[in-house]
Design an enzyme around this catalytic site. Sequence first.
Site, PDB file in Angstrom:
ATOM      1  N   LEU A  13      -2.015 -53.491 -21.627  1.00  0.00           N
ATOM      2  CA  LEU A  13      -1.982 -54.725 -22.457  1.00  0.00           C
ATOM      3  C   LEU A  13      -0.590 -54.776 -23.192  1.00  0.00           C
ATOM      4  O   LEU A  13      -0.136 -55.672 -23.715  1.00  0.00           O
ATOM      5  CB  LEU A  13      -3.495 -54.787 -23.460  1.00  0.00           C
ATOM      6  CG  LEU A  13      -4.442 -55.257 -22.932  1.00  0.00           C
ATOM      7  CD1 LEU A  13      -5.460 -55.418 -24.013  1.00  0.00           C
ATOM      8  CD2 LEU A  13      -4.297 -56.498 -22.168  1.00  0.00           C
ATOM      9  N   ASP A  49       6.554 -39.989 -28.939  1.00  0.00           N
ATOM     10  CA  ASP A  49       5.146 -39.900 -28.795  1.00  0.00           C
ATOM     11  C   ASP A  49       4.618 -40.208 -29.991  1.00  0.00           C
ATOM     12  O   ASP A  49       4.928 -40.097 -30.983  1.00  0.00           O
ATOM     13  CB  ASP A  49       5.008 -38.467 -28.483  1.00  0.00           C
ATOM     14  CG  ASP A  49       3.781 -38.104 -27.876  1.00  0.00           C
ATOM     15  OD1 ASP A  49       3.496 -37.806 -26.899  1.00  0.00           O
ATOM     16  OD2 ASP A  49       2.750 -38.563 -28.330  1.00  0.00           O
ATOM     17  N   LEU A  50       3.557 -40.985 -29.834  1.00  0.00           N
ATOM     18  CA  LEU A  50       2.878 -41.305 -31.284  1.00  0.00           C
ATOM     19  C   LEU A  50       2.478 -40.271 -32.253  1.00  0.00           C
ATOM     20  O   LEU A  50       2.445 -40.545 -33.430  1.00  0.00           O
ATOM     21  CB  LEU A  50       1.461 -42.127 -30.945  1.00  0.00           C
ATOM     22  CG  LEU A  50       1.824 -43.611 -30.408  1.00  0.00           C
ATOM     23  CD1 LEU A  50       0.564 -44.188 -29.938  1.00  0.00           C
ATOM     24  CD2 LEU A  50       2.337 -44.397 -31.499  1.00  0.00           C
ATOM     25  N   GLY A  71      -1.546 -45.594 -27.346  1.00  0.00           N
ATOM     26  CA  GLY A  71      -2.577 -44.595 -27.618  1.00  0.00           C
ATOM     27  C   GLY A  71      -3.452 -44.466 -26.172  1.00  0.00           C
ATOM     28  O   GLY A  71      -3.068 -45.309 -25.133  1.00  0.00           O
ATOM     29  N   SER A 109     -11.409 -51.421 -29.850  1.00  0.00           N
ATOM     30  CA  SER A 109     -12.094 -51.762 -28.533  1.00  0.00           C
ATOM     31  C   SER A 109     -13.951 -52.028 -28.931  1.00  0.00           C
ATOM     32  O   SER A 109     -14.384 -51.389 -29.903  1.00  0.00           O
ATOM     33  CB  SER A 109     -12.231 -50.445 -27.843  1.00  0.00           C
ATOM     34  OG  SER A 109     -12.824 -50.433 -26.591  1.00  0.00           O
ATOM     35  N   HIS A 111     -15.739 -50.465 -27.471  1.00  0.00           N
ATOM     36  CA  HIS A 111     -16.385 -49.083 -27.424  1.00  0.00           C
ATOM     37  C   HIS A 111     -16.701 -48.610 -28.670  1.00  0.00           C
ATOM     38  O   HIS A 111     -17.583 -47.234 -28.955  1.00  0.00           O
ATOM     39  CB  HIS A 111     -15.735 -48.072 -26.488  1.00  0.00           C
ATOM     40  CG  HIS A 111     -15.854 -48.792 -25.174  1.00  0.00           C
ATOM     41  ND1 HIS A 111     -17.136 -48.765 -24.473  1.00  0.00           N
ATOM     42  CD2 HIS A 111     -14.864 -49.358 -24.453  1.00  0.00           C
ATOM     43  CE1 HIS A 111     -16.562 -49.477 -23.178  1.00  0.00           C
ATOM     44  NE2 HIS A 111     -15.465 -49.879 -23.245  1.00  0.00           N
ATOM     45  N   TYR A 134     -13.687 -41.652 -27.342  1.00  0.00           N
ATOM     46  CA  TYR A 134     -12.644 -42.950 -27.706  1.00  0.00           C
ATOM     47  C   TYR A 134     -13.151 -43.712 -28.364  1.00  0.00           C
ATOM     48  O   TYR A 134     -12.268 -44.144 -29.339  1.00  0.00           O
ATOM     49  CB  TYR A 134     -12.445 -43.239 -26.128  1.00  0.00           C
ATOM     50  CG  TYR A 134     -11.739 -44.732 -25.996  1.00  0.00           C
ATOM     51  CD1 TYR A 134     -10.479 -44.847 -26.354  1.00  0.00           C
ATOM     52  CD2 TYR A 134     -12.339 -45.863 -25.392  1.00  0.00           C
ATOM     53  CE1 TYR A 134      -9.822 -46.184 -26.344  1.00  0.00           C
ATOM     54  CE2 TYR A 134     -11.961 -46.938 -25.382  1.00  0.00           C
ATOM     55  CZ  TYR A 134     -10.636 -47.150 -25.559  1.00  0.00           C
ATOM     56  OH  TYR A 134     -10.206 -48.346 -25.694  1.00  0.00           O
ATOM     57  N   LYS A 138     -11.506 -45.113 -32.364  1.00  0.00           N
ATOM     58  CA  LYS A 138     -11.267 -46.497 -32.560  1.00  0.00           C
ATOM     59  C   LYS A 138     -11.836 -46.768 -34.067  1.00  0.00           C
ATOM     60  O   LYS A 138     -11.286 -47.549 -34.911  1.00  0.00           O
ATOM     61  CB  LYS A 138     -11.660 -47.496 -31.291  1.00  0.00           C
ATOM     62  CG  LYS A 138     -10.948 -47.368 -30.239  1.00  0.00           C
ATOM     63  CD  LYS A 138      -9.424 -47.817 -30.540  1.00  0.00           C
ATOM     64  CE  LYS A 138      -8.569 -47.650 -29.129  1.00  0.00           C
ATOM     65  NZ  LYS A 138      -7.312 -47.805 -29.474  1.00  0.00           N
ATOM     66  N   CYS A 164     -10.034 -56.923 -21.191  1.00  0.00           N
ATOM     67  CA  CYS A 164      -8.937 -57.968 -21.035  1.00  0.00           C
ATOM     68  C   CYS A 164      -8.173 -57.464 -19.685  1.00  0.00           C
ATOM     69  O   CYS A 164      -7.288 -56.802 -19.597  1.00  0.00           O
ATOM     70  CB  CYS A 164      -8.076 -57.716 -22.398  1.00  0.00           C
ATOM     71  SG  CYS A 164      -6.713 -59.012 -22.433  1.00  0.00           S
TER      72      CYS A 164
HETATM   73  C1  15L Z   1     -11.589 -50.537 -23.126  1.00  0.00           C
HETATM   74  O1  15L Z   1     -11.506 -50.150 -24.391  1.00  0.00           O
HETATM   75  C2  15L Z   1     -10.693 -50.182 -22.036  1.00  0.00           C
HETATM   76  O2  15L Z   1      -9.602 -49.761 -22.569  1.00  0.00           O
HETATM   77  C3  15L Z   1     -10.558 -50.935 -20.945  1.00  0.00           C
HETATM   78  O3  15L Z   1     -10.099 -50.107 -19.976  1.00  0.00           O
HETATM   79  C4  15L Z   1     -11.873 -51.448 -20.326  1.00  0.00           C
HETATM   80  O4  15L Z   1     -12.713 -50.203 -20.001  1.00  0.00           O
HETATM   81  C5  15L Z   1     -12.877 -51.876 -21.598  1.00  0.00           C
HETATM   82  O5  15L Z   1     -12.669 -51.194 -22.608  1.00  0.00           O
HETATM   83  C6  15L Z   1     -13.993 -52.550 -20.990  1.00  0.00           C
HETATM   84  O6  15L Z   1     -15.074 -52.056 -21.982  1.00  0.00           O
HETATM   85  O7  15L Z   1     -14.161 -53.311 -20.205  1.00  0.00           O
END
Ligand code: 15L
Length: 265
Positions: A13, A49-50, A71, A109, A111, A134, A138, A164
């Site tokens: 993105l 690098d972050l 990231g 995300s 997630h 992950y 977030k 996305c």
């Molecule tokens: C995300 O956070 C990921 O960066 C992306 O690659 C997808 O896995 C997306 O979620 C998703 O849930 O479809």
Amino acid sequence: MKRLLITGANRGLGAVCRTRLQHMADIIRISARKPLDPVQPHEEVVLGDLSDKHAVEDMVRGCDGIVHMGGQSVEAPWEVIRASNIDGMYNLFEAARKHGQPRIIFASSNHAIGYYKQSERIDASVPTRPDSLYGVSKVFGEALARMYYDKFGIETATIRIGSCFPEPQDHRMLSTWLSYDDFIRLIERIFMVPRLGCPIIYGASANQASWWDNQQTAYIGWQPQDSSEQFREALDAQMEVPPADDPRSLYQGGVFTADGIHEAE
Ligand code: 15L
């Protein structure tokens, strides 16, 4: 804006933002870990690098806005997540605090809330339920954004991005899909709205099978215009809908909920 920083500009993105946000500022500063292709006249590159706080200060200094797409973007060993998404986020917010307090867009995300069931409809006030390290990182980023807003007034829009991609890749994504056009329209609105605050916005298009409610952030004036329905027939022809008790059909975070911990080798 005079200068807009896009982090993570060489992939995913970040690369989409690089090509689609040219009109947002006189100068687009792009940052990435590895060298990028030839630079346009109105672009400037800062490599780094972050997890390196001095490099992050060089990225942020002089910017009026930040679109933070850099990231780690999927599950990984903790060491990888920590360097980019924990240390990296802290470095970014510290640099923003010291250098002009620019408005920030943070790519969070779905997630962060992946363990909610697909049968539930949620808004941004529900407790987080991360489905992976992950996702936990977030949640950390979201908390950090909130703290820097409450303490220092730095405005950050957190987008809990669904999926996305040019088009949905499976049946779950019929609910989570965010078109590039809707994504870019959201970024435009976030920089246009006079008072942003520190909202959390679910990043999904106007999909019929939606799980997420953005009413709390209606003041941003973002109305997604695309819908995943146009892809349903083709998806049905390509693959079976997973059984109802499969994580891909059960949880909003899909397969991330079924994954274990990735240990470093
Ligand atoms: C995300 O956070 C990921 O960066 C992306 O690659 C997808 O896995 C997306 O979620 C998703 O849930 O479809």
